[in-house]
Write an enzyme that holds these catalytic residues in place. Structure first.
Site: not given
Ligand code: PGA
Length: 252
Positions: A9-11, A97, A99, A169, A175, A215, A236-237
């Site tokens: 997930n590149w966001k 998600h 967010e 999640e 994050g 994470s 994500g990251g």
């Molecule tokens: P993260 O994000 O790996 O940066 O914690 C995961 C996600 O939000 O899908």
């Protein structure tokens, strides 16, 4: 046997050139991997989806979107419909998600509408659920996750539900650099699978892929993925760097 999945997930990251490089690097690095029982999905920002589906055409990766409209078509300025995604060769879509729940106030009902839209276009939803830290600390995490799943997914008929992927999640892990422990992940994944079993039966519960996100990186993926109910990760990251992402793919 259920599919093992690593989804990136590149966001809201990367410019056009950077996205181009990242997609190419991932495709190149995957050429030497045996992916027979795994699916690798990249979910770039919507403006780069066409780039991703073009470049991945002859490759091993699948492309997913990060969001979709709950409306079918028409006067919804700025929205992107499921049929648009499908017409570009998108096979997956992240829905719910945390967010989007937090910053865009997406409700369970709205998310159910998005799930319906993508399924109509043969796109598999990667449905995210998870509790906040106060919710976990007050012992409500199972109840919260149950409600998220029941309210946005359990209206589906079996034939539709079988295309759903669930990503657990925990919000406190996203994050933050603090991942759920292997035991916390397994416990919640096992619970989610039991909810699916109660509603849709053994076969569905055995077949559904339940991903862990929050994470997750190449250092902890192996331990997390080794759990019987953890079928991969939503990353994500750590998905923004091709080599790191591939190391996670290799963690099964
Ligand atoms: P993260 O994000 O790996 O940066 O914690 C995961 C996600 O939000 O899908």
């Amino acid at each position: 046997m259920r599919t093992k999945i690593v989804a990136g997930n590149w966001k809201m990251n990367k410019t056009f050139e950077e996205a181009d490089d990242l997609i190419n690097n991932i495709i190149d690095l995957l050429k030497s991997e045996n992916l027979s029982d795994k699916a690798v999905i990249i979910c770039p920002p919507a403006v780069f989806l066409e780039l991703a589906t073009d470049q991945s055409f002859d490759s091993e990766i699948y492309v997913g979107a990060q969001n979709v409209s709950r409306f079918e078509s028409g006067a919804y300025t700025g929205e992107i419909s499921a049929s648009m995604l499908s017409s570009m060769g998108v096979d997956f879509c992240i829905i719910g998600h945390s967010e989007r729940r937090k910053y865009f106030l997406e409700t369970h009902e709205e998310l159910a509408g998005k799930v319906d839209q993508v399924l109509k276009q043969n796109i598999s939803p990667v449905f995210c659920c998870g509790e906040t830290l106060p919710e976990r600390e007050s012992g409500k995490h199972f109840e919260i996750v149950r409600k998220q799943i029941e309210d946005s997914l359990f209206h589906l008929k079996e034939g539709d539900f079988e295309h759903v992927i669930i990503a657990y999640e925990p919000v406190w892990a996203i994050g933050t650099g603090v991942n759920a422990t292997s035991q916390q992940a397994q416990e919640m994944h096992h619970y989610i699978r039991s909810l699916v079993r109660e509603k849709y039966g053994d076969q569905m519960a055995e077949n559904i892929s339940i991903l862990y996100g929050g994470s997750c990186n190449s250092k902890n993926a192996h331990e997390l993925f080794a759990n019987p109910d953890v079928d991969g990760g939503l990353i994500g990251g750590a998905s923004l760097d091709a080599e790191e992402f591939i190391r996670i793919v290799q963690s099964f």
